[in-house]
Design an enzyme around this catalytic site. Structure first.
Site, PDB file in Angstrom:
ATOM      1  N   SER A 158       0.846  -1.192   0.000  1.00 19.50           N
ATOM      2  CA  SER A 158       0.000   0.000   0.000  1.00 19.50           C
ATOM      3  C   SER A 158       0.888   1.252   0.000  1.00 19.50           C
ATOM      4  CB  SER A 158      -0.952  -0.041   1.201  1.00 19.50           C
ATOM      5  OG  SER A 158      -1.963   0.926   1.063  1.00 19.50           O
ATOM      6  N   ASP A 252      -9.995  -3.563  -5.219  1.00 17.73           N
ATOM      7  CA  ASP A 252      -9.342  -2.726  -4.208  1.00 17.73           C
ATOM      8  C   ASP A 252      -9.910  -1.307  -4.253  1.00 17.73           C
ATOM      9  OD1 ASP A 252      -7.636  -1.321  -2.546  1.00 17.73           O
ATOM     10  OD2 ASP A 252      -5.829  -2.311  -3.282  1.00 17.73           O
ATOM     11  N   HIS A 289      -8.106  -4.791  -1.090  1.00 15.52           N
ATOM     12  CA  HIS A 289      -6.846  -4.197  -0.658  1.00 15.52           C
ATOM     13  C   HIS A 289      -6.008  -5.155   0.186  1.00 15.52           C
ATOM     14  CE1 HIS A 289      -4.234  -0.757  -0.126  1.00 15.52           C
ATOM     15  NE2 HIS A 289      -4.227  -0.938   1.183  1.00 15.52           N
TER      16      HIS A 289
END
Length: 327
Positions: A158, A252, A289
Site C-alpha cells: 500500500s 481494491d 486491498h
C-alpha cells in the site's frame, strides 16, 4: 511488559503461548540503530523532539547467522500515516528465517514508532525522508556486514508499495528482488482526482497538489513519473532495477488496480531490468486491498510471495558464491 523507569528494566507480565510447541531459543531477536544522514535531519513542527537514529528490528536463526556479511536478508518497511510497526509474533516469517534469511523491519520516519515528531518529519514536504531512511537502513546492514545489497529482498504494501517504487527509483540496486503489494505508485494522478472517495482525506498525509508547492514535491517522488528508462545510449552505466513481484486486487477501493498495472507497463516499456530481470504482475480478480479472504486463500498468496523471494534469494546467493570474494 511493564517498564520500570527508575531501574531501567522491563518485566514480563504475560506471554501468550504459541500452539504446537514453538521454541524461541534457536532464534535471535534484536534491534540495531541506524544514524539518520545529516542532510535529511529536520526539525519537527512546534519543536517536537525527534530521534536521530532509525530503529531496525532483526530476527534470525542464531545457528545460521554468518558474521562475514553473506547472510540473505529480507527488509520490510512502511512509514506512513503515523502507523507503528509494533512487535508481534508471526508464524509466516519462519519460512524465511529457518532458511537462513534475516527478517528485518525498518521503523522509518512517517511511521509512529518514535512519537509524533517521527511521523511529522516523514509526511507532507518531508515525505522523501521516508525513502532515504529506508535506503540508509539497507546501506547500514551492508556496512555492518549483516548482509549485502545483492543478497537482499525488500517489501512494502500500500503506502509501503509507494516506498518500494520511490526507493527503486532512488537506488535501483538496493536489492536483488522486491515485493510491492497493492502499491500506491500513481500518486500525483490519484491525488489530483477529487472524485475518488479517499482523495480529499489523503491531503492530510501527502498534501494538496492543487497547491503548486505540494504538486511539484509530490511529482518529484511519485514512482510512476520517475521511472528511470534504460535506453541504448546509457546502458553501460544504467543501474538495473531488481526482480519485482507486484500484487494488485481488482476490487481494491484504496489503491485501484490500474495504478500498479500502469506502473508495471512503464517499467517494462522502460526496460528497467534488462534482458534477464523478472517482473511479475499478479492481479487477483476477486480480491481487495488486503488480498484473498479465508484462511487458505491467504496462505496460498503468502506461499506464492515467499516462493518468489526464496527462489530469487537462492539464485542471488549462488551468484555471489560463484563470483567469489571481492578483492
Amino acid at each position: 511488559m511493564e517498564y520500570d523507569v527508575k531501574r531501567n528494566i522491563s518485566v514480563l507480565l504475560k506471554q501468550q503461548p504459541v500452539p504446537g510447541g514453538f521454541d524461541p531459543s534457536p532464534y535471535t531477536l534484536k534491534r540495531v540503530y541506524v544514524p539518520i544522514p545529516i542532510q535529511t535531519r529536520v526539525n519537527a513542527p512546534f519543536d517536537t523532539p525527534v530521534a536521530d537514529e532509525i530503529p531496525v528490528t532483526l530476527l534470525y536463526k542464531t545457528s545460521l547467522y554468518k558474521s562475514d556479511g553473506s547472510n540473505k536478508c529480507h527488509l520490510y518497511g512502511y512509514g506512513s500515516y503515523g502507523i507503528s510497526m509494533d512487535p508481534k509474533f508471526s508464524t509466516d516469517v519462519f519460512s524465511l528465517v529457518d532458511r537462513g534469511i534475516i527478517y528485518a523491519v525498518a521503523h522509518i520516519r512517517g511511521g509512529g514508532d518514535l512519537g509524533k515528531g517521527w511521523y511529522e518529519t516523514g509526511k507532507f514536504l518531508f515525505k522523501k525522508n521516508t525513502f532515504t531512511d529506508f535506503v540508509a537502513c539497507a546501506e547500514y546492514l551492508v556496512e555492518q556486514k549483516i548482509s549485502k545489497h545483492e543478497l537482499m529482498s525488500i517489501e512494502g504494501r500500500s503506502a509501503g508499495g509507494l516506498l518500494m517504487g520511490a526507493v527503486l527509483n532512488l537506488k535501483p540496486d538496493i536489492s536483488y528482488c522486491a515485493l510491492a503489494g497493492v502499491p500506491f505508485v500513481d500518486v500525483i494522478n490519484t491525488m489530483m482526482d477529487a472524485s475518488i472517495p479517499l482523495t480529499i482525506n489523503e491531503y492530510e498525509e501527502w498534501g494538496n497538489p492543487n497547491d503548486k508547492e505540494y504538486f511539484d514535491y509530490i511529482l518529484s517522488y511519485s514512482p510512476y513519473e520517475n521511472v528511470k528508462a534504460n535506453t541504448q545510449a546509457h546502458t553501460d552505466e544504467f543501474a538495473k532495477y531488481p526482480n519485482i513481484f507486484v500484487k494488485a486486487g481488482l476490487n481494491d477501493p484504496r489503491v485501484q488496480y490500474w495504478e500498479p498495472a500502469k506502473w508495471v507497463a512503464k517499467l517494462r516499456a522502460s526496460n528497467t531490468q534488462g534482458k534477464e530481470g523478472c517482473l511479475i504482475f499478479d492481479c487477483k480478480m476477486g480480491s481487495g486491498h488486503f488480498g484473498a479472504s479465508g484462511r487458505y486463500g491467504y496462505l496460498k498468496e503468502k506461499a506464492a510471495e515467499y516462493a518468489f523471494l526464496i527462489n530469487k534469494l537462492e539464485i542471488a546467493a549462488s551468484k555471489v558464491t560463484a563470483a567469489g570474494p571481492k578483492v
